[in-house]
Scaffold this motif. Structure first.
Motif, PDB file in Angstrom:
ATOM      1  N   LEU A  19     -16.703  -6.385  -1.109  1.00  0.00           N
ATOM      2  CA  LEU A  19     -15.248  -6.574  -1.034  1.00  0.00           C
ATOM      3  C   LEU A  19     -14.551  -5.218  -0.998  1.00  0.00           C
ATOM      4  O   LEU A  19     -15.035  -4.231  -1.547  1.00  0.00           O
ATOM      5  CB  LEU A  19     -14.744  -7.357  -2.246  1.00  0.00           C
ATOM      6  CG  LEU A  19     -15.220  -8.792  -2.386  1.00  0.00           C
ATOM      7  CD1 LEU A  19     -14.630  -9.401  -3.650  1.00  0.00           C
ATOM      8  CD2 LEU A  19     -14.842  -9.615  -1.180  1.00  0.00           C
ATOM      9  N   GLU A  20     -13.383  -5.207  -0.377  1.00  0.00           N
ATOM     10  CA  GLU A  20     -12.578  -3.997  -0.314  1.00  0.00           C
ATOM     11  C   GLU A  20     -11.837  -3.808  -1.631  1.00  0.00           C
ATOM     12  O   GLU A  20     -11.292  -4.757  -2.204  1.00  0.00           O
ATOM     13  CB  GLU A  20     -11.580  -4.104   0.845  1.00  0.00           C
ATOM     14  CG  GLU A  20     -10.725  -2.869   1.009  1.00  0.00           C
ATOM     15  CD  GLU A  20      -9.769  -2.984   2.194  1.00  0.00           C
ATOM     16  OE1 GLU A  20      -8.961  -2.062   2.355  1.00  0.00           O
ATOM     17  OE2 GLU A  20      -9.833  -3.977   2.930  1.00  0.00           O
ATOM     18  N   LEU A  21     -11.804  -2.572  -2.108  1.00  0.00           N
ATOM     19  CA  LEU A  21     -11.048  -2.215  -3.312  1.00  0.00           C
ATOM     20  C   LEU A  21      -9.973  -1.204  -2.963  1.00  0.00           C
ATOM     21  O   LEU A  21     -10.160  -0.360  -2.092  1.00  0.00           O
ATOM     22  CB  LEU A  21     -11.971  -1.551  -4.352  1.00  0.00           C
ATOM     23  CG  LEU A  21     -12.924  -2.394  -5.169  1.00  0.00           C
ATOM     24  CD1 LEU A  21     -13.723  -1.494  -6.099  1.00  0.00           C
ATOM     25  CD2 LEU A  21     -12.191  -3.437  -5.966  1.00  0.00           C
ATOM     26  N   ARG A  22      -8.875  -1.290  -3.678  1.00  0.00           N
ATOM     27  CA  ARG A  22      -7.811  -0.290  -3.605  1.00  0.00           C
ATOM     28  C   ARG A  22      -7.646   0.301  -4.999  1.00  0.00           C
ATOM     29  O   ARG A  22      -7.709  -0.410  -5.999  1.00  0.00           O
ATOM     30  CB  ARG A  22      -6.481  -0.918  -3.155  1.00  0.00           C
ATOM     31  CG  ARG A  22      -6.508  -1.513  -1.779  1.00  0.00           C
ATOM     32  CD  ARG A  22      -6.430  -0.416  -0.755  1.00  0.00           C
ATOM     33  NE  ARG A  22      -6.547  -0.996   0.584  1.00  0.00           N
ATOM     34  CZ  ARG A  22      -7.146  -0.399   1.570  1.00  0.00           C
ATOM     35  NH1 ARG A  22      -7.678   0.791   1.392  1.00  0.00           N
ATOM     36  NH2 ARG A  22      -7.232  -0.954   2.751  1.00  0.00           N
ATOM     37  N   ALA A  23      -7.433   1.597  -5.080  1.00  0.00           N
ATOM     38  CA  ALA A  23      -7.272   2.266  -6.375  1.00  0.00           C
ATOM     39  C   ALA A  23      -6.182   1.584  -7.191  1.00  0.00           C
ATOM     40  O   ALA A  23      -5.146   1.174  -6.657  1.00  0.00           O
ATOM     41  CB  ALA A  23      -6.940   3.736  -6.162  1.00  0.00           C
ATOM     42  N   ASP A  24      -6.422   1.416  -8.479  1.00  0.00           N
ATOM     43  CA  ASP A  24      -5.521   0.782  -9.456  1.00  0.00           C
ATOM     44  C   ASP A  24      -5.390  -0.726  -9.275  1.00  0.00           C
ATOM     45  O   ASP A  24      -4.571  -1.356  -9.949  1.00  0.00           O
ATOM     46  CB  ASP A  24      -4.127   1.430  -9.454  1.00  0.00           C
ATOM     47  CG  ASP A  24      -4.179   2.867  -9.957  1.00  0.00           C
ATOM     48  OD1 ASP A  24      -4.991   3.139 -10.869  1.00  0.00           O
ATOM     49  OD2 ASP A  24      -3.426   3.700  -9.425  1.00  0.00           O
ATOM     50  N   GLN A  25      -6.174  -1.333  -8.416  1.00  0.00           N
ATOM     51  CA  GLN A  25      -6.150  -2.784  -8.228  1.00  0.00           C
ATOM     52  C   GLN A  25      -6.823  -3.452  -9.435  1.00  0.00           C
ATOM     53  O   GLN A  25      -7.862  -3.005  -9.910  1.00  0.00           O
ATOM     54  CB  GLN A  25      -6.906  -3.133  -6.941  1.00  0.00           C
ATOM     55  CG  GLN A  25      -6.877  -4.583  -6.558  1.00  0.00           C
ATOM     56  CD  GLN A  25      -7.606  -4.803  -5.225  1.00  0.00           C
ATOM     57  OE1 GLN A  25      -8.432  -3.998  -4.816  1.00  0.00           O
ATOM     58  NE2 GLN A  25      -7.274  -5.885  -4.571  1.00  0.00           N
ATOM     59  N   ILE A  26      -6.211  -4.515  -9.961  1.00  0.00           N
ATOM     60  CA  ILE A  26      -6.779  -5.255 -11.083  1.00  0.00           C
ATOM     61  C   ILE A  26      -7.702  -6.336 -10.512  1.00  0.00           C
ATOM     62  O   ILE A  26      -7.314  -7.096  -9.626  1.00  0.00           O
ATOM     63  CB  ILE A  26      -5.671  -5.897 -11.952  1.00  0.00           C
ATOM     64  CG1 ILE A  26      -4.709  -4.817 -12.481  1.00  0.00           C
ATOM     65  CG2 ILE A  26      -6.273  -6.701 -13.097  1.00  0.00           C
ATOM     66  CD1 ILE A  26      -5.368  -3.779 -13.367  1.00  0.00           C
TER      67      ILE A  26
END
Length: 132
Positions: free
Chosen positions: A94-101
């Motif tokens: 899965l794609e993650l973005r910084a600071d994503q919960i």
């Protein structure tokens, strides 16, 4: 050893091995086994690794182990925060973005965890996520 000593020793052996000799075996006494309870302390299995990639608030930063490991059957999931952006390379990631919960389900294999992001479930690198 003299010849006289050898003959005397041979006669003594003959007397010992002859039936009806005056030498008798000592009666064996039963052995008492005493059981004692000994407390053995188990060695600690905690491995303390200081990981400065985590924030200073994380117990992993200072080398404190997590209360329950991600691979433990007792781990029921926990919220996490993405530390960095991550672009998936396979259909299972899965794609993650910084600071994503995100919601961390469990450790899939060393270095990879199964997470829920919205209505999607997939793999992300464990080092990219901080448990909160």
């Amino acid at each position: 050893m003299s010849l006289t000593t050898v003959i005397a020793f041979a006669l003594l052996l003959k007397k010992i091995t002859r039936k009806g000799s005056s030498i008798t075996k000592k009666k064996e006494q039963p052995v008492k086994i005493v059981e004692e309870s000994i407390k053995v302390e188990e060695p600690s299995t905690d491995v303390i690794v200081r990981d400065f990639a985590y924030s200073k608030d994380s117990p992993l930063y200072s080398g404190q182990p997590l209360p329950i490991g991600l691979s433990s059957p007792d781990f029921n999931g926990r919220e996490g925060r993405a530390l960095f952006d991550f672009l998936p390379e396979t259909e299972y990631e899965l794609e993650l973005r910084a600071d994503q919960i995100i919601w961390v389900q469990y450790r899939h294999s060393p270095g990879w965890i199964i997470v829920d992001i919205g209505d999607q479930t997939g793999l992300v690198p464990e080092s990219y996520v901080e448990l909160i």
